[in-house]
Enzyme design. Structure first.
Site, mmCIF file in Angstrom:
data_model
loop_
_atom_site.group_PDB
_atom_site.id
_atom_site.type_symbol
_atom_site.label_atom_id
_atom_site.label_comp_id
_atom_site.label_asym_id
_atom_site.label_seq_id
_atom_site.Cartn_x
_atom_site.Cartn_y
_atom_site.Cartn_z
ATOM 1 N N GLY A 126 0.816 -1.213 0.000
ATOM 2 C CA GLY A 126 0.000 0.000 0.000
ATOM 3 C C GLY A 126 0.844 1.255 0.000
ATOM 4 O O GLY A 126 2.029 1.220 -0.344
ATOM 5 N N LEU A 142 0.473 3.654 -2.098
ATOM 6 C CA LEU A 142 0.865 3.519 -3.506
ATOM 7 C C LEU A 142 1.433 4.822 -4.068
ATOM 8 O O LEU A 142 0.982 5.911 -3.741
ATOM 9 C CB LEU A 142 -0.350 3.084 -4.341
ATOM 10 C CG LEU A 142 -0.992 1.757 -3.932
ATOM 11 C CD1 LEU A 142 -2.126 1.405 -4.909
ATOM 12 C CD2 LEU A 142 0.031 0.625 -3.880
ATOM 13 N N HIS A 143 2.439 4.662 -4.932
ATOM 14 C CA HIS A 143 3.045 5.792 -5.641
ATOM 15 C C HIS A 143 3.283 5.368 -7.094
ATOM 16 O O HIS A 143 2.913 4.243 -7.486
ATOM 17 C CB HIS A 143 4.339 6.234 -4.950
ATOM 18 C CG HIS A 143 5.314 5.112 -4.691
ATOM 19 N ND1 HIS A 143 5.894 4.374 -5.702
ATOM 20 C CD2 HIS A 143 5.791 4.588 -3.535
ATOM 21 C CE1 HIS A 143 6.707 3.474 -5.189
ATOM 22 N NE2 HIS A 143 6.653 3.569 -3.865
ATOM 23 N N GLY A 163 5.749 4.301 -8.613
ATOM 24 C CA GLY A 163 6.486 3.040 -8.777
ATOM 25 C C GLY A 163 5.528 1.856 -8.804
ATOM 26 O O GLY A 163 5.571 1.014 -9.712
ATOM 27 N N HIS A 164 4.624 1.809 -7.830
ATOM 28 C CA HIS A 164 3.615 0.742 -7.807
ATOM 29 C C HIS A 164 2.741 0.812 -9.060
ATOM 30 O O HIS A 164 2.410 -0.207 -9.663
ATOM 31 C CB HIS A 164 2.699 0.883 -6.591
ATOM 32 C CG HIS A 164 3.383 0.815 -5.264
ATOM 33 N ND1 HIS A 164 3.495 1.905 -4.429
ATOM 34 C CD2 HIS A 164 3.991 -0.211 -4.620
ATOM 35 C CE1 HIS A 164 4.127 1.545 -3.316
ATOM 36 N NE2 HIS A 164 4.447 0.280 -3.406
ATOM 37 N N GLU A 199 12.275 -3.715 -9.803
ATOM 38 C CA GLU A 199 13.730 -3.887 -9.658
ATOM 39 C C GLU A 199 14.278 -2.994 -8.545
ATOM 40 O O GLU A 199 15.406 -3.177 -8.118
ATOM 41 C CB GLU A 199 14.430 -3.556 -10.981
ATOM 42 C CG GLU A 199 14.191 -4.589 -12.055
ATOM 43 C CD GLU A 199 14.938 -4.278 -13.337
ATOM 44 O OE1 GLU A 199 15.432 -3.134 -13.494
ATOM 45 O OE2 GLU A 199 15.022 -5.181 -14.193
ATOM 46 N N GLN A 232 15.059 -8.739 -3.492
ATOM 47 C CA GLN A 232 13.738 -9.339 -3.274
ATOM 48 C C GLN A 232 13.251 -10.038 -4.550
ATOM 49 O O GLN A 232 12.741 -11.161 -4.504
ATOM 50 C CB GLN A 232 12.759 -8.242 -2.868
ATOM 51 C CG GLN A 232 11.302 -8.632 -2.901
ATOM 52 C CD GLN A 232 10.421 -7.518 -2.380
ATOM 53 O OE1 GLN A 232 10.386 -7.279 -1.192
ATOM 54 N NE2 GLN A 232 9.700 -6.836 -3.258
ATOM 55 N N ILE A 276 11.224 3.291 -10.856
ATOM 56 C CA ILE A 276 10.711 4.626 -11.181
ATOM 57 C C ILE A 276 11.331 5.622 -10.200
ATOM 58 O O ILE A 276 11.372 5.368 -8.992
ATOM 59 C CB ILE A 276 9.170 4.671 -11.086
ATOM 60 C CG1 ILE A 276 8.552 3.586 -11.982
ATOM 61 C CG2 ILE A 276 8.634 6.049 -11.457
ATOM 62 C CD1 ILE A 276 8.838 3.699 -13.460
#
Ligand code: AMP
Length: 280
Positions: free
Chosen positions: A33, A35-36, A38-39, A150, A155, A178
Site C-alpha cells: 500500500g 501507492l506511488h 512506482g507501484h 527492480e 527481493q 521509477i
C-alpha cells in the site's frame, strides 16, 4: 469506479476461478500500500500483459525486523483505491490478518544464499517474511503473472528462486525502478523524509552513478565504494549500511563489473532507510 475490495481468501478464489474458466489470464501486483508511481508502473505493466489484474495490499508484519518501522508504515487504503481507479484493475485484495496468518500458522519459506547478503544481512528475518507472504499471495491469487519492481532487486531474485524451487507456476516479471526527476527512487518511506533530508537524499543515486562510471573505467569496487560512502556521510547521510558491486544473478560480491552486475546500496538519512540499485 473503484475496484471491488476483497478481504477474504475464499471469496478471491471464487472470483479468480470464474475468470480462469472464461480463459482469462490473471496478473497480480503485490504491495504494502501507500501507492506511488512506482507501484502504478507495475499495475500498468500488469494491465498490458494480463486479462485480469489483482492488486494486493498487505502490510506484512513478518518482514519488519524493526517494530517502530512497522508502526510508522503508512496505511492509506482509501487513497490507494482512488489512485487505482484510472487503471481499471479487476480486484483489490486487502486480506484481513488471519487470511494470511491464521491461528497456528507455523511455516516459513527460507531462500538460502540469495537472502544472506545485503538487506538480508542487515535486516535479519526480512526475506523469510517476504518469501513467506509472497508464496502465500501467489498461491492464494493463483496468478499466471506476478509483477515486482527492480527497486527491490534482491527481493525480486529471492522471489524468482522460490517460485522455481516450489513449482509455483506463476511467471515472475521484473519492472524498472521509477525515480523522481532528481534521481531519488520512489518509495513509500520517502514521505517520512524531512525537507532537509529530502534535499540531500538524491545524492545516493548520484553517487551510485559516479561509482558505476568509475567501475566501468576499471577502478576496483572496494576502492570506488569506500570513497563514495565517505562522500555520502559528508553530504549529510547518517550512515551507509552497504554499497557493494554484486553479480546480478547469484548476488555474489565482485570487484569488477561482469556481464550482468549491479551496484547495491542502503543508507540512512534523517532516521529513514533508503535502498537503491543500478545496473553496471
Ligand atoms: P512495497 O509496497 O514497497 O512492498 O512495494 C511493492 C512493489 O512495488 C515491489 O515489487 C517493489 O519493488 C515495487 N516498487 C516499489 N518502489 C518502486 C519504484 N520506485 N519503482 C518500481 N517499482 C517499485
Amino acid at each position: 469506479m473503484t475496484a471491488p475490495i476483497i478481504r477474504n481468501r475464499d471469496a478471491l478464489r471464487e472470483i479468480v476461478t470464474g475468470w480462469k474458466r472464461d480463459g482469462a489470464s490473471v496478473g497480480v501486483v503485490p504491495t504494502m500500500g501507500a501507492l506511488h508511481e512506482g507501484h502504478l508502473s507495475l499495475v500498468e505493466a500488469a494491465k498490458a500483459r494480463a486479462d485480469r489484474v489483482i492488486v494486493t495490499i498487505f502490510v506484512n508484519p513478518k518482514q519488519f525486523n524493526n517494530p517502530d518501522d512497522l508502526a510508522a508504515y503508512p496505511r492509506t487504503e482509501h487513497a490507494d483505491a482512488k489512485l487505482l481507479v484510472p487503471f481499471e484493475v479487476d480486484a483489490l485484495y486487502v486480506p484481513d490478518g488471519d487470511q494470511i496468518y491464521p491461528e497456528g500458522f507455523a511455516t516459513t519459506v527460507t531462500v538460502a544464499g540469495l537472502s544472506a547478503p545485503l538487506c538480508g544481512y542487515h535486516r535479519p528475518g526480512h526475506f523469510e517474511g517476504v518469501a513467506t507472504v509472497v508464496t502465500k499471495l501467489l498461491l492464494q491469487t493463483g496468478a499466471d503473472l506476478a509483477f515486482f519492481g527492480e527497486k527491490d532487486f534482491q527481493q525480486l531474485q529471492v522471489i524468482r528462486r522460490l517460485a522455481t524451487d516450489l513449482d509455483i507456476p506463476t511467471e515472475i516479471i521484473g519492472c524498472p525502478t521509477i525515480r523522481e526527476p532528481d534521481g531519488l527512487a520512489l518509495s513509500s518511506r520517502n514521505a517520512r523524509l524531512s525537507a532537509e533530508a529530502r534535499m540531500i537524499a538524491p545524492a545516493l543515486h548520484a553517487r551510485m552513478q559516479a561509482v558505476a562510471k568509475a567501475l566501468r573505467q576499471g577502478i576496483p569496487a572496494t576502492e570506488a565504494t569506500r570513497q563514495a560512502a565517505a562522500d555520502l556521510v559528508a553530504a549529510g547521510f547518517d550512515s551507509v549500511e552497504y554499497l557493494e558491486l554484486r553479480a546480478a544473478t547469484d548476488l555474489s560480491q565482485i570487484e569488477h563489473p561482469e556481464d550482468q552486475s549491479r551496484l547495491f546500496a542502503a543508507a540512512w538519512i534523517g532516521g529513514v532507510r533508503l535502498i537503491d540499485n543500478i545496473a553496471v
